[in-house]
Design an enzyme around this catalytic site. Sequence first.
Site, PDB file in Angstrom:
ATOM      1  N   TYR A 277      -0.311  -0.491   3.081  1.00 18.70           N
ATOM      2  CA  TYR A 277      -0.431   0.885   2.586  1.00 18.70           C
ATOM      3  C   TYR A 277       0.956   1.514   2.517  1.00 18.70           C
ATOM      4  O   TYR A 277       1.693   1.541   3.505  1.00 18.70           O
ATOM      5  CB  TYR A 277      -1.347   1.660   3.536  1.00 18.70           C
ATOM      6  CG  TYR A 277      -1.848   3.012   3.082  1.00 18.70           C
ATOM      7  CD1 TYR A 277      -1.351   3.667   1.954  1.00 18.70           C
ATOM      8  CD2 TYR A 277      -2.843   3.656   3.802  1.00 18.70           C
ATOM      9  CE1 TYR A 277      -1.832   4.898   1.564  1.00 18.70           C
ATOM     10  CE2 TYR A 277      -3.337   4.905   3.431  1.00 18.70           C
ATOM     11  CZ  TYR A 277      -2.826   5.521   2.309  1.00 18.70           C
ATOM     12  OH  TYR A 277      -3.298   6.754   1.924  1.00 18.70           O
ATOM     13  N   CYS A 278       1.341   1.988   1.334  1.00 17.77           N
ATOM     14  CA  CYS A 278       2.593   2.722   1.134  1.00 17.77           C
ATOM     15  C   CYS A 278       3.796   1.851   1.523  1.00 17.77           C
ATOM     16  O   CYS A 278       3.938   0.750   1.019  1.00 17.77           O
ATOM     17  CB  CYS A 278       2.552   4.039   1.901  1.00 17.77           C
ATOM     18  SG  CYS A 278       3.859   5.210   1.427  1.00 17.77           S
ATOM     19  N   ILE A 279       4.644   2.316   2.444  1.00 20.32           N
ATOM     20  CA  ILE A 279       5.834   1.534   2.806  1.00 20.32           C
ATOM     21  C   ILE A 279       5.451   0.188   3.412  1.00 20.32           C
ATOM     22  O   ILE A 279       6.179  -0.794   3.277  1.00 20.32           O
ATOM     23  CB  ILE A 279       6.736   2.329   3.777  1.00 20.32           C
ATOM     24  CG1 ILE A 279       8.072   1.607   3.988  1.00 20.32           C
ATOM     25  CG2 ILE A 279       6.033   2.564   5.112  1.00 20.32           C
ATOM     26  CD1 ILE A 279       9.053   2.392   4.842  1.00 20.32           C
TER      27      ILE A 279
END
Length: 600
Positions: free
Chosen positions: A333-335
Amino acid sequence: MTTSDGQTPEVTEEHIERLKENMEKVEELSKRLVEVMAGKTPHTPALDGPNQELYARAATAYWAEAWQNPAKLMEQQVEYWSKSVLNFAEAQRAMTSGQVEETDGAKPDRRFSNPMWETNPYFRFVRQQYQTNAQAIRQAVASVEDLEAKDKQRLTYFSQQIIDMMAPTNFLATNPDALEKAVETEGQSLIKGLENLVSDLEANDGELVVKLADESAFEVGGNIATTPGDVVYRNRMMELIQYKPATETVHETPIVLFPPWINKFYILDLKAQNSLIKWVTEQGYTLFVVSWINADSSHADIGMEDYIQDGFLTAIEEVKSICKVKQVNAVGYCIAGTTLSLTLSLLKQRGDKSVKSATFFTTLTDFGEQGEFTPFLQNDFVDGIEEQVNRDGILKAWIIGRTMSFLRSKDLIYTPAIKSYMMGETPPAFDLLYWNGDGANLPGRMAMQYLRGLCQSNDFVKDGFDLMGHKLHIKDVDVPLMAITCETDHIAAWKYCYHGVQQMGSRSKSFVVSESGHIAGIVNPPSKKKYGHYTNPDLKADADTWLKQADFHEGSWWPMWEAWLKKRSGKQVPARDTGDSDHPRLCPAPGTYVQVKANR
């Protein structure tokens, strides 16, 4: 003054006396305010605004344009003067006649919802002149032509921040809601507001970070993050949580989910009704979730390679060992999705096939376009961050949080500040906002690797990102993958996510655009029947064409993802209890690392 319902409040001598008594309480609060500000640890000034060279270049370009085309400048000035004079004349006429003309049908602005912005000549004039000033500033910025695209984007952004900051609603004397409440409460709202302000400053060592939620209303592991599970492994980087099965049998291939370490994982487990973690276990999967450390100065030298080695690779190996399998399905998720991509490139180059499939939630891998983060990813800001990181050893959560908030400053800074500091209101008991304020510090070395090597240099899609003795590249990401993006995501814009997926080496790619933003588009349970999603198997076209030709589906993308995942998750096996003889249960979920608060 009239109230919002048109009535004139009765103000007696007794009211005035109580108002004076309340105002005397300000002295004590003022002393606390002075004390906390005197003890404030100064931070690098570069974190507060762009290098003055930006404004110098803008001014030079503006006056060069004015010199070449003076008629254009005069036209703008005359328009501004005319509107200002008309605003004043209308206010004078309204004061004299007691009548106010109907609004001109301008676009509604929630900040000016109080009827007094229309019916009271004073407030009407203040609003109109503010809007006139704002239009003049935007017009002046738009007329600056001889600037590079990034400088123009930054100038537009920072000028809008000035406009928003100077809104009359941000000042007591020009905010009818705050003034009305001050009179109605005999000044108690202002006392409470000042108490809220001092409390927020004291909680953040003098840094003004507006509290968005009532922290007393939530307990991690108590009324949020409550899905049953156990921490089955722990090292210096993370706790590995295995969630208890919710079905008698499960798919053979387990899932290991890597959340971002900028925030905490329980966004995916806020409450039972919208918990992705709970839902996944109910679909018959063995689910592991990583809970990252909340960095302090002792973690200053931790880099991206440590997150990969002691986080991603270790978690994958421990999950394989517990479940006695050779492969896992990974989610980032994301980074953490960006870092999962780096990990997959590393595994590819090592010939390791431990990851059977990868799912990316709102993940950027190609940073060639920086979107709304462009104002903050130029050298003046990043140099300032590096200076602060060298001083603290970490990138503190408040810096990250403030940057994110300024991307939506009306909703996340000014409106909450007005309610808390001028209206004296207690922040709402809102779990999402509580999570938003429960941020995490980043190790200094990791933060600079990410900002310099990925965000600024875009090495992962260019010549390769040097890490762990390898040159990691996006084309090495060749496992079957699905990318979930969000239509109005201002953090990881879906079009930029799409560019990255297009460059990945996998022959099996699925791309999804969910309605809504970075959080709501992901935390979108089927039971809500709220946001739909778009799919299109053809990833050769540009992003706009992809969306134009995509099919729209009502409802959450979760069931569609689960159907895709099921095909890659093997046969059914008896449900697995948490841990094993080599992985004792260290403590119940959500674990201990998630409880650590960020250093201020």
